[in-house]
Design an enzyme around this catalytic site. Structure first.
Site, PDB file in Angstrom:
ATOM      1  N   SER A 137       0.791  -1.327  -0.123  1.00 36.24           N
ATOM      2  CA  SER A 137      -0.141  -0.040   0.045  1.00 36.24           C
ATOM      3  C   SER A 137       0.997   1.262   0.023  1.00 36.24           C
ATOM      4  CB  SER A 137      -0.787   0.140   1.405  1.00 36.24           C
ATOM      5  OG  SER A 137      -1.544   1.166   1.329  1.00 36.24           O
TER       6      SER A 137
ATOM      7  N   TYR B  16      -2.347   5.577  -4.542  1.00 37.84           N
ATOM      8  CA  TYR B  16      -3.487   6.650  -4.150  1.00 37.84           C
ATOM      9  C   TYR B  16      -3.158   8.033  -5.144  1.00 37.84           C
ATOM     10  CZ  TYR B  16      -5.705   3.791  -0.542  1.00 37.84           C
ATOM     11  OH  TYR B  16      -6.136   3.115   0.207  1.00 37.84           O
TER      12      TYR B  16
ATOM     13  N   THR C 294      -5.851   2.606  -6.936  1.00 42.17           N
ATOM     14  CA  THR C 294      -7.347   2.689  -6.096  1.00 42.17           C
ATOM     15  C   THR C 294      -8.284   3.911  -6.698  1.00 42.17           C
ATOM     16  OG1 THR C 294      -6.441   1.696  -4.525  1.00 42.17           O
ATOM     17  CG2 THR C 294      -8.268   2.526  -3.992  1.00 42.17           C
TER      18      THR C 294
ATOM     19  N   LYS D  17      -8.632  -0.736  -8.967  1.00 39.14           N
ATOM     20  CA  LYS D  17      -9.306  -1.292  -7.615  1.00 39.14           C
ATOM     21  C   LYS D  17     -10.501  -0.439  -7.293  1.00 39.14           C
ATOM     22  CE  LYS D  17      -8.064  -2.922  -3.239  1.00 39.14           C
ATOM     23  NZ  LYS D  17      -8.981  -2.226  -2.574  1.00 39.14           N
TER      24      LYS D  17
ATOM     25  N   HIS E  84     -13.905  -1.717  -0.949  1.00 41.03           N
ATOM     26  CA  HIS E  84     -12.885  -1.137   0.196  1.00 41.03           C
ATOM     27  C   HIS E  84     -13.129  -1.728   1.397  1.00 41.03           C
ATOM     28  CE1 HIS E  84      -9.578   1.799  -0.022  1.00 41.03           C
ATOM     29  NE2 HIS E  84      -9.513   1.608   1.102  1.00 41.03           N
TER      30      HIS E  84
END
Length: 387
Positions: free
Chosen positions: A107, A130, A156, A252, A276
């Site tokens: 992440s 992100y 994402t 995603k 999520h």
């Protein structure tokens, strides 16, 4: 040491060993947590058809996910603050995934950095991005992924703004934890966690601190993400990321057919049907409910994966039967990590694989690639509406 036979055993042990704010961070959803709970409960409604007197020798659950070999259609999902569940958590999880033979995704909001994971593993791993307001920082992060030989990039799409998670606000979530009286009292009951953290210098968001302008620490995670994550994210940004990255791109956060079709148009090599983990739009369908319609619409054009609610190998098999060519596990990994570190993640993967393998056999199959929805009891699984 208790006997560990399922993911729930790991969850119970993790809850005992991980500080409350970090356990709650992983094991919670937004608002009423209705979607978070539905992700699990909707799997339970799907029933399997048992077959007998079939030769069960020489079984295989092996697949490929965006061209990367996997022992089963499971990858470790990108989970923020994994390194706060256990010291150097992302490194431990990545090592467990590599040894077991499945992909690992890191992440943006990890405690261990891209470089940390690359240094301590040899298998290519995936990175989840992100969209932030600071495009220069994003470009540098993509370049860092290339330097680390990441084999796929996740973007994402469902966290332009952050859903309210009541427990995080009440716990005063931060990394590292602030020394409030409540935190000190709780931490005093977690000696294994404290000892591990004392032996590492990885205590904050190492992908961001020192790499994003103006970020020296993040005392309030929610405040920082609300300030930095870009609410203007759109399909033009997806095109920018795809061009800058140039490799395998996974999108995603897809829950609707319209968005799945736009993702295919944007050139996604795979999409993840995901809400999520119930942490964003509360009141949304469970991921497994949304899966069949999306598979029918775009499953022949791109790989369709899913996450949300997977706590067993049976869940993986049900998702595969409904068309998912891969699944991601977040909380199941976190429970193992919080319970026993790398050994706990390995245990979680062993549990899921054994359940997947044996259940596939009970359903009359030896090769996962031959499994389809015929293993499911009609009327117990979600079906897309007729056109």
């Amino acid at each position: 040491m208790p006997v560990i036979t399922n993911i729930e055993d790991l969850r119970v042990l993790a809850q005992k060993r991980v500080p409350r704010m970090f356990y709650d961070y992983a094991d919670s959803g937004s608002w009423t947590e209705g979607t978070y709970r539905a992700n699990e409960s909707e799997f339970a409604k799907i029933k399997l058809r048992q077959r007998v007197a079939v030769n069960m020798e020489n079984r295989s659950t092996a697949v490929e996910m965006v061209g990367q070999a996997a022992k089963m259609p499971v990858a470790i999902a990108p989970v923020g603050l994994t390194g706060m569940q256990h010291a150097d958590g992302e490194i431990h999880a990545a090592r467990a995934a590599e040894k077991f033979g499945i992909p690992f995704a890191l992440s943006t909001m990890s405690i261990c950095s891209i470089e940390d994971v690359a240094e301590h593993t040899s298998a290519p791993f995936w990175f989840q991005l992100y969209m932030m307001r600071d495009r220069e920082a994003m470009a540098r992060m993509i370049d860092r992924c290339k330097a680390a030989r990441c084999s796929a990039l996740f973007l994402t799409l469902d966290l332009q703004v952050i859903g309210q998670r009541h427990k995080d606000l009440k716990n005063g979530l931060s990394a590292p934890p602030r020394p409030t009286l409540a935190n000190i009292i709780n931490l005093a009951t977690k000696p294994r966690w404290l000892l591990g953290m004392a032996q590492t210098n990885r205590h904050t968001f190492r992908n961001l601190v020192g790499h994003v302008k103006g970020v020296s620490d993040m005392k309030s995670l929610s405040a920082w993400t609300n300030e930095q994550f870009d609410p203007r994210l759109n399909w033009d940004d997806v095109a920018w990321v795809k061009e800058r990255w140039g490799g395998k791109l996974v999108l995603k956060g897809i829950m609707e057919v319209e968005d799945a079709e736009l993702a295919v148009k944007a050139g996604a090599d795979a999409i993840v049907v995901s809400n999520h983990g119930g942490r964003q739009l509360d009141g949304a369908p469970a991921s497994i409910e949304a899966l069949p319609a999306i598979v029918r619409a775009v499953g022949s054009k791109t790989e369709v994966w899913m996450d949300g609610g997977i706590r067993s190998g049976q869940d993986v098999l049900k998702a595969w039967a409904l068309g998912a060519r891969g699944t991601l596990i977040g909380r199941s990994m976190v429970y193992g990590l919080g319970a026993m570190g790398e050994a706990g993640v390995s245990k979680a993967l062993q549990i899921i694989h054994k359940e997947l393998d044996v259940t596939m056999a009970f359903c009359g199959h030896t090769q996962l690639r031959n499994v389809d929805r015929s293993i499911l009891v009609p009327g117990t699984f979600p079906t897309p509406p007729t056109a």
